[in-house]
Scaffold this motif. Structure first.
Motif, PDB file in Angstrom:
ATOM      1  N   TYR A  77       0.095  -1.051  -0.211  1.00 24.41           N
ATOM      2  CA  TYR A  77       0.436  -0.234   0.216  1.00 24.41           C
ATOM      3  C   TYR A  77       1.426   1.397   0.088  1.00 24.41           C
ATOM      4  O   TYR A  77       1.002   2.560   0.784  1.00 24.41           O
TER       5      TYR A  77
ATOM      6  N   LEU B 204       4.806  -5.027  -5.763  1.00 23.11           N
ATOM      7  CA  LEU B 204       3.888  -4.127  -5.054  1.00 23.11           C
ATOM      8  C   LEU B 204       2.117  -5.000  -4.768  1.00 23.11           C
ATOM      9  O   LEU B 204       2.298  -5.868  -4.978  1.00 23.11           O
TER      10      LEU B 204
ATOM     11  N   HIS C  96      -1.407  -3.909  -2.888  1.00 20.57           N
ATOM     12  CA  HIS C  96      -2.518  -3.746  -2.871  1.00 20.57           C
ATOM     13  C   HIS C  96      -4.204  -4.176  -2.247  1.00 20.57           C
ATOM     14  O   HIS C  96      -4.035  -4.642  -2.755  1.00 20.57           O
TER      15      HIS C  96
ATOM     16  N   SER D 249      -0.387   1.917  -6.866  1.00 20.91           N
ATOM     17  CA  SER D 249       0.367   1.015  -7.290  1.00 20.91           C
ATOM     18  C   SER D 249       0.174   1.069  -8.582  1.00 20.91           C
ATOM     19  O   SER D 249       0.958   0.366  -9.166  1.00 20.91           O
TER      20      SER D 249
ATOM     21  N   TYR E 175       3.562   0.540 -10.847  1.00 21.00           N
ATOM     22  CA  TYR E 175       3.080  -0.616 -12.089  1.00 21.00           C
ATOM     23  C   TYR E 175       3.757  -0.200 -13.079  1.00 21.00           C
ATOM     24  O   TYR E 175       4.368  -0.877 -14.101  1.00 21.00           O
TER      25      TYR E 175
ATOM     26  N   MET F 189       2.623  -7.624  -9.031  1.00 16.99           N
ATOM     27  CA  MET F 189       1.702  -6.342  -8.530  1.00 16.99           C
ATOM     28  C   MET F 189       0.389  -7.661  -7.971  1.00 16.99           C
ATOM     29  O   MET F 189      -0.107  -8.515  -8.707  1.00 16.99           O
TER      30      MET F 189
END
Length: 118
Positions: free
Chosen positions: A2, A48, A50, A62, A66, A78
């Motif tokens: 996050y 990442l 989130h 995010s 990305y 991600m």
């Protein structure tokens, strides 16, 4: 996890922007501190994580990062989960988001950053 990435637009986390840049930042400072605008081929590989339920930092942070990593051809992965709040840590009961530590471990191992379990 996050991350606060952008200092501009609808995805900005206003509290972080004010804490980092003050109440009335210059456009140049906003651009400089918007991390998605600073990605280069030298940016390290990035993982990442989130959630859609994050009410503190919009998930778009995010996504923006990305996209910037992808444009710069930086290896990135991600995970966007439906459930889990900002600061969810390693709590159970958050559906598939509770599995993020295992996914992170796998990503780190694949990059040679963790020794295999003995």
């Amino acid at each position: 996890m996050y991350p606060v990435i952008t200092m501009d637009g609808p995805a900005v986390h206003a509290g972080s922007r004010k804490a980092l840049l003050g109440a009335d930042p210059s456009p140049a400072d906003v651009r400089l501190m918007s991390v998605e605008r600073q990605v280069t081929a030298a940016t390290p590989p990035t993982l990442l994580i989130h959630t859609q339920e994050d009410q503190t930092v919009p998930v778009e942070n995010s996504i923006l990062f990305y996209q910037a990593l992808t444009r710069a051809k930086v290896p990135a992965e991600m995970y966007l989960f439906e459930h889990g709040s900002h600061g969810m840590g390693m709590r159970t009961g958050l559906g598939t988001a509770s599995a993020w530590p295992k996914r992170a471990e796998e990503w780190l191992k694949a990059r040679g950053l963790l020794d295999p379990a003995k």
